[in-house]
Design an enzyme around this catalytic site. Structure first.
Site, PDB file in Angstrom:
ATOM      1  N   LYS A   6       2.037  -3.467   7.306  1.00 10.46           N
ATOM      2  CA  LYS A   6       2.298  -3.666   5.874  1.00 10.46           C
ATOM      3  C   LYS A   6       3.763  -3.316   5.555  1.00 10.46           C
ATOM      4  O   LYS A   6       4.403  -3.993   4.748  1.00 10.46           O
ATOM      5  CB  LYS A   6       1.357  -2.798   5.028  1.00 10.46           C
ATOM      6  CG  LYS A   6      -0.111  -3.181   5.106  1.00 10.46           C
ATOM      7  CD  LYS A   6      -0.425  -4.548   4.535  1.00 10.46           C
ATOM      8  CE  LYS A   6      -0.333  -4.609   3.033  1.00 10.46           C
ATOM      9  NZ  LYS A   6      -0.798  -5.940   2.514  1.00 10.46           N
ATOM     10  N   TYR A  60      -1.894  -0.406  11.056  1.00 11.59           N
ATOM     11  CA  TYR A  60      -2.084  -1.118   9.789  1.00 11.59           C
ATOM     12  C   TYR A  60      -0.891  -0.877   8.855  1.00 11.59           C
ATOM     13  O   TYR A  60      -0.270  -1.813   8.351  1.00 11.59           O
ATOM     14  CB  TYR A  60      -3.380  -0.655   9.110  1.00 11.59           C
ATOM     15  CG  TYR A  60      -3.424  -0.975   7.622  1.00 11.59           C
ATOM     16  CD1 TYR A  60      -3.528  -2.288   7.170  1.00 11.59           C
ATOM     17  CD2 TYR A  60      -3.327   0.045   6.663  1.00 11.59           C
ATOM     18  CE1 TYR A  60      -3.544  -2.580   5.801  1.00 11.59           C
ATOM     19  CE2 TYR A  60      -3.346  -0.241   5.305  1.00 11.59           C
ATOM     20  CZ  TYR A  60      -3.454  -1.554   4.886  1.00 11.59           C
ATOM     21  OH  TYR A  60      -3.447  -1.847   3.545  1.00 11.59           O
ATOM     22  N   THR A 117       0.819  -1.217   0.000  1.00 13.04           N
ATOM     23  CA  THR A 117       0.000   0.000   0.000  1.00 13.04           C
ATOM     24  C   THR A 117       0.851   1.265   0.000  1.00 13.04           C
ATOM     25  O   THR A 117       1.975   1.263   0.538  1.00 13.04           O
ATOM     26  CB  THR A 117      -0.922  -0.004   1.244  1.00 13.04           C
ATOM     27  OG1 THR A 117      -1.460   1.298   1.418  1.00 13.04           O
ATOM     28  CG2 THR A 117      -0.181  -0.379   2.522  1.00 13.04           C
ATOM     29  N   ASP A 118       0.275   2.347  -0.528  1.00 16.62           N
ATOM     30  CA  ASP A 118       0.949   3.654  -0.455  1.00 16.62           C
ATOM     31  C   ASP A 118       1.091   4.127   0.991  1.00 16.62           C
ATOM     32  O   ASP A 118       1.896   5.005   1.285  1.00 16.62           O
ATOM     33  CB  ASP A 118       0.191   4.701  -1.286  1.00 16.62           C
ATOM     34  CG  ASP A 118      -1.271   4.893  -0.869  1.00 16.62           C
ATOM     35  OD1 ASP A 118      -1.767   4.158   0.006  1.00 16.62           O
ATOM     36  OD2 ASP A 118      -1.929   5.786  -1.442  1.00 16.62           O
ATOM     37  N   GLU A 119       0.302   3.527   1.898  1.00 14.76           N
ATOM     38  CA  GLU A 119       0.327   3.996   3.283  1.00 14.76           C
ATOM     39  C   GLU A 119       1.669   3.723   3.960  1.00 14.76           C
ATOM     40  O   GLU A 119       1.974   4.307   4.993  1.00 14.76           O
ATOM     41  CB  GLU A 119      -0.831   3.383   4.084  1.00 14.76           C
ATOM     42  CG  GLU A 119      -2.160   3.779   3.501  1.00 14.76           C
ATOM     43  CD  GLU A 119      -3.343   3.514   4.406  1.00 14.76           C
ATOM     44  OE1 GLU A 119      -3.172   3.537   5.637  1.00 14.76           O
ATOM     45  OE2 GLU A 119      -4.443   3.291   3.873  1.00 14.76           O
ATOM     46  N   ARG A 148      -9.544  11.041  12.997  1.00 15.42           N
ATOM     47  CA  ARG A 148      -8.930   9.940  13.736  1.00 15.42           C
ATOM     48  C   ARG A 148      -7.462  10.300  14.006  1.00 15.42           C
ATOM     49  O   ARG A 148      -6.868  11.106  13.282  1.00 15.42           O
ATOM     50  CB  ARG A 148      -9.076   8.640  12.961  1.00 15.42           C
ATOM     51  CG  ARG A 148      -8.131   8.471  11.841  1.00 15.42           C
ATOM     52  CD  ARG A 148      -8.238   7.090  11.209  1.00 15.42           C
ATOM     53  NE  ARG A 148      -7.380   7.059  10.051  1.00 15.42           N
ATOM     54  CZ  ARG A 148      -7.698   6.549   8.888  1.00 15.42           C
ATOM     55  NH1 ARG A 148      -8.870   5.997   8.689  1.00 15.42           N
ATOM     56  NH2 ARG A 148      -6.841   6.556   7.899  1.00 15.42           N
ATOM     57  N   PRO A 149      -6.881   9.652  15.059  1.00 12.07           N
ATOM     58  CA  PRO A 149      -5.502   9.997  15.412  1.00 12.07           C
ATOM     59  C   PRO A 149      -4.543   9.696  14.254  1.00 12.07           C
ATOM     60  O   PRO A 149      -4.694   8.686  13.569  1.00 12.07           O
ATOM     61  CB  PRO A 149      -5.190   9.067  16.597  1.00 12.07           C
ATOM     62  CG  PRO A 149      -6.469   8.416  16.989  1.00 12.07           C
ATOM     63  CD  PRO A 149      -7.476   8.634  15.912  1.00 12.07           C
ATOM     64  N   HIS A 157      -4.175  10.774  11.319  1.00 10.00           N
ATOM     65  CA  HIS A 157      -4.782  10.568   9.999  1.00 10.00           C
ATOM     66  C   HIS A 157      -3.910  11.243   8.940  1.00 10.00           C
ATOM     67  O   HIS A 157      -3.769  12.466   8.932  1.00 10.00           O
ATOM     68  CB  HIS A 157      -6.188  11.182  10.001  1.00 10.00           C
ATOM     69  CG  HIS A 157      -7.034  10.723   8.862  1.00 10.00           C
ATOM     70  ND1 HIS A 157      -8.327  11.129   8.695  1.00 10.00           N
ATOM     71  CD2 HIS A 157      -6.767   9.890   7.829  1.00 10.00           C
ATOM     72  CE1 HIS A 157      -8.828  10.557   7.616  1.00 10.00           C
ATOM     73  NE2 HIS A 157      -7.895   9.816   7.080  1.00 10.00           N
TER      74      HIS A 157
HETATM   75  P1  NAD Z   1     -10.205  -7.000   2.222  1.00 11.30           P
HETATM   76  O1  NAD Z   1     -10.214  -6.610   3.652  1.00 11.30           O
HETATM   77  O2  NAD Z   1     -11.398  -6.726   1.383  1.00 11.30           O
HETATM   78  O3  NAD Z   1      -9.906  -8.556   2.077  1.00 11.30           O
HETATM   79  C1  NAD Z   1      -8.907  -9.194   2.840  1.00 11.30           C
HETATM   80  C2  NAD Z   1      -9.114 -10.689   2.653  1.00 11.30           C
HETATM   81  O4  NAD Z   1      -8.067 -11.363   3.377  1.00 11.30           O
HETATM   82  C3  NAD Z   1     -10.442 -11.200   3.208  1.00 11.30           C
HETATM   83  O5  NAD Z   1     -11.046 -12.061   2.286  1.00 11.30           O
HETATM   84  C4  NAD Z   1     -10.043 -11.945   4.462  1.00 11.30           C
HETATM   85  O6  NAD Z   1     -10.920 -13.011   4.782  1.00 11.30           O
HETATM   86  C5  NAD Z   1      -8.665 -12.442   4.093  1.00 11.30           C
HETATM   87  N1  NAD Z   1      -7.819 -12.721   5.264  1.00 11.30           N
HETATM   88  C6  NAD Z   1      -7.645 -11.943   6.354  1.00 11.30           C
HETATM   89  N2  NAD Z   1      -6.819 -12.542   7.229  1.00 11.30           N
HETATM   90  C7  NAD Z   1      -6.444 -13.722   6.660  1.00 11.30           C
HETATM   91  C8  NAD Z   1      -5.601 -14.771   7.063  1.00 11.30           C
HETATM   92  N3  NAD Z   1      -4.950 -14.739   8.247  1.00 11.30           N
HETATM   93  N4  NAD Z   1      -5.440 -15.834   6.233  1.00 11.30           N
HETATM   94  C9  NAD Z   1      -6.108 -15.887   5.045  1.00 11.30           C
HETATM   95  N5  NAD Z   1      -6.937 -14.915   4.625  1.00 11.30           N
HETATM   96  C10 NAD Z   1      -7.094 -13.844   5.412  1.00 11.30           C
HETATM   97  O7  NAD Z   1      -8.892  -6.325   1.605  1.00 11.30           O
HETATM   98  P2  NAD Z   1      -8.664  -5.612   0.200  1.00 11.30           P
HETATM   99  O8  NAD Z   1      -9.154  -4.240   0.290  1.00 11.30           O
HETATM  100  O9  NAD Z   1      -9.114  -6.512  -0.876  1.00 11.30           O
HETATM  101  O10 NAD Z   1      -7.077  -5.542   0.200  1.00 11.30           O
HETATM  102  C11 NAD Z   1      -6.280  -6.602  -0.333  1.00 11.30           C
HETATM  103  C12 NAD Z   1      -4.815  -6.263  -0.175  1.00 11.30           C
HETATM  104  O11 NAD Z   1      -4.533  -5.021  -0.825  1.00 11.30           O
HETATM  105  C13 NAD Z   1      -4.376  -6.084   1.279  1.00 11.30           C
HETATM  106  O12 NAD Z   1      -3.127  -6.690   1.457  1.00 11.30           O
HETATM  107  C14 NAD Z   1      -4.291  -4.588   1.460  1.00 11.30           C
HETATM  108  O13 NAD Z   1      -3.313  -4.235   2.416  1.00 11.30           O
HETATM  109  C15 NAD Z   1      -3.893  -4.133   0.068  1.00 11.30           C
HETATM  110  N6  NAD Z   1      -4.351  -2.774  -0.265  1.00 11.30           N
HETATM  111  C16 NAD Z   1      -5.679  -2.484  -0.328  1.00 11.30           C
HETATM  112  C17 NAD Z   1      -6.064  -1.202  -0.668  1.00 11.30           C
HETATM  113  C18 NAD Z   1      -7.528  -0.842  -0.794  1.00 11.30           C
HETATM  114  O14 NAD Z   1      -7.820   0.326  -1.105  1.00 11.30           O
HETATM  115  N7  NAD Z   1      -8.463  -1.736  -0.606  1.00 11.30           N
HETATM  116  C19 NAD Z   1      -5.119  -0.207  -0.910  1.00 11.30           C
HETATM  117  C20 NAD Z   1      -3.774  -0.543  -0.806  1.00 11.30           C
HETATM  118  C21 NAD Z   1      -3.410  -1.837  -0.501  1.00 11.30           C
END
Ligand code: NAD
Length: 342
Positions: free
Chosen positions: A153, A149, A124-126, A272-273, A275
């Site tokens: 990451k 979070y 993530t960009d975060e 939020r803290p 942010h």
């Molecule tokens: P999400 O929360 O929608 O889905 C996460 C999935 O991971 C869920 O299906 C959950 O059941 C599964 N999961 C959680 N813990 C687990 C474990 N211990 N073992 C197996 N499965 C597990 O997340 P998302 O938004 O689809 O994000 C996917 C990835 O992309 C993440 O790694 C996140 O950090 C990264 N990301 C997301 C965004 C965004 O805007 N959504 C932005 C940047 C990065």
């Protein structure tokens, strides 16, 4: 090609699996997902019967299970599995370390032991923290995470890069900006705005709402990830972003306009803290290397997303009930109740 997709029942992972099955006729996909509150097999109903797809319920931090999957033979891993919601990481950071850090390391160890042609870590960009006005972070910018979070990451990214340097594991860390589109859990900003607006409920907006984000349509992101997976020369880190930043308030107002709902639904609540005020990425490297650029601009993407939530009410109503309701009340309840607008 046999690909292990972790977290494939979540938002981006489910779109990625669909994209993979559509793009590669000979692919075999194993979806390893624990089905936390964010995992939902309804996201993949349309591919569940595809003979090239298999679902395994389990935890990425379970070494026995993970080793068993690798032992059976895998060409690649795309790791989406994560605890992903910043607000929840403020309430309790423990599951974030277990899944995001220990889970990633468990996958890396298995990849090392059994061999793998590509390991894509979806980050993530975060991890870069807030970008000062006018600055776009490149892949060489230092990590500076501010939330539990983002810290989890960033830790996973460092492990991935260390396994690459130390062991020569073909790992690519991709860092994308905020994704949006169908099937996103309604705790995240865009679906929260859409679903609350559809229910004529107040929409919580942190602080002044002028935090800047770069929104990437989820299918554009997935197309980029397929290119990362197939590229013969794995680069260590790649930024994936739309290249345009807008404020949260602009996004919320656009959604309300699309739904013909009043702006009086917006309710500013205490920020939020820690942010982060602004995220912005430089994506020159990824665009040149992958020959990739996003195709869906924010206006079109929001129209598509709003239309999907309008037409798939049963999906998000089921998701918004039960455990999510309890979390929503814990996190937003006090502030909204204080103003009598829960
Ligand atoms: P999400 O929360 O929608 O889905 C996460 C999935 O991971 C869920 O299906 C959950 O059941 C599964 N999961 C959680 N813990 C687990 C474990 N211990 N073992 C197996 N499965 C597990 O997340 P998302 O938004 O689809 O994000 C996917 C990835 O992309 C993440 O790694 C996140 O950090 C990264 N990301 C997301 C965004 C965004 O805007 N959504 C932005 C940047 C990065």
């Amino acid at each position: 090609m046999r690909v292990l997709v972790t977290g494939g029942a979540g938002f981006i992972g489910s779109h990625f699996i669909r994209t993979l099955l559509q793009t590669l006729p000979d692919v075999e996909v194993i979806n390893l997902d624990k089905l936390t509150y964010a995992g939902n097999l309804a996201n993949l109903e349309d591919v569940a019967q595809d003979p090239r797809y298999r679902f395994v319920r389990g935890d990425v931090a379970d070494a026995r299970l993970v080793n068993g999957l690798f032992r059976a033979g895998l060409d690649a891993v795309v790791n989406f599995a994560a605890e992903t919601h910043v607000d929840r990481s403020i309430l309790d950071g423990r599951p974030f370390v277990r899944t995001n850090v220990v889970g990633t390391q468990t996958l890396l160890e298995a990849a090392l032991r059994y061999g793998i042609r590509r390991f894509v870590q979806v980050s993530t960009d975060e991890v870069y923290g807030p970008a000062p006005p006018g600055v776009r972070f490149s892949e060489d910018s230092p990590q500076n995470p501010t939330s539990p979070y983002a810290a989890s990451k960033a830790a996973a990214d460092l492990l991935c890069l260390a396994y690459r340097k130390t062991h020569g594991l073909p790992v690519v860390v991709t860092r994308c900006t905020n994704n949006y589109g169908p099937y996103q859990f309604p705790e995240k900003f865009i679906p929260l705005v859409i679903t609350n607006a559809l229910l004529d409920r107040p929409i919580p907006v942190y602080g002044d709402g002028r935090q800047e984000r770069d929104w990437l349509y989820v299918l554009d992101h997935c197309e980029g990830l397929v290119r990362v997976l197939l590229h013969p020369d794995p680069r260590p880190v790649l930024n994936l972003a739309s290249g345009r930043t807008v404020t949260n308030l602009q996004v919320a107002r656009t959604i309300l306009r699309l739904l013909h709902k009043p702006e009086s639904l917006l309710q500013h609540i205490q920020d939020r803290p820690a942010h982060d005020r602004r995220y912005a990425l430089d994506t020159h490297r990824a665009r040149a290397y992958l020959g990739w650029k996003p195709r869906v601009d924010l206006e079109e993407g929001l129209e598509r997303t709003v239309a999907w939530y309008r037409e798939n009410r049963a999906w998000w109503e089921a998701v918004k009930s039960g455990a999510y309701r309890a979390y929503y009340e814990t996190w937003y309840g006090k502030v909204l109740q204080a103003t009598g607008r829960m």
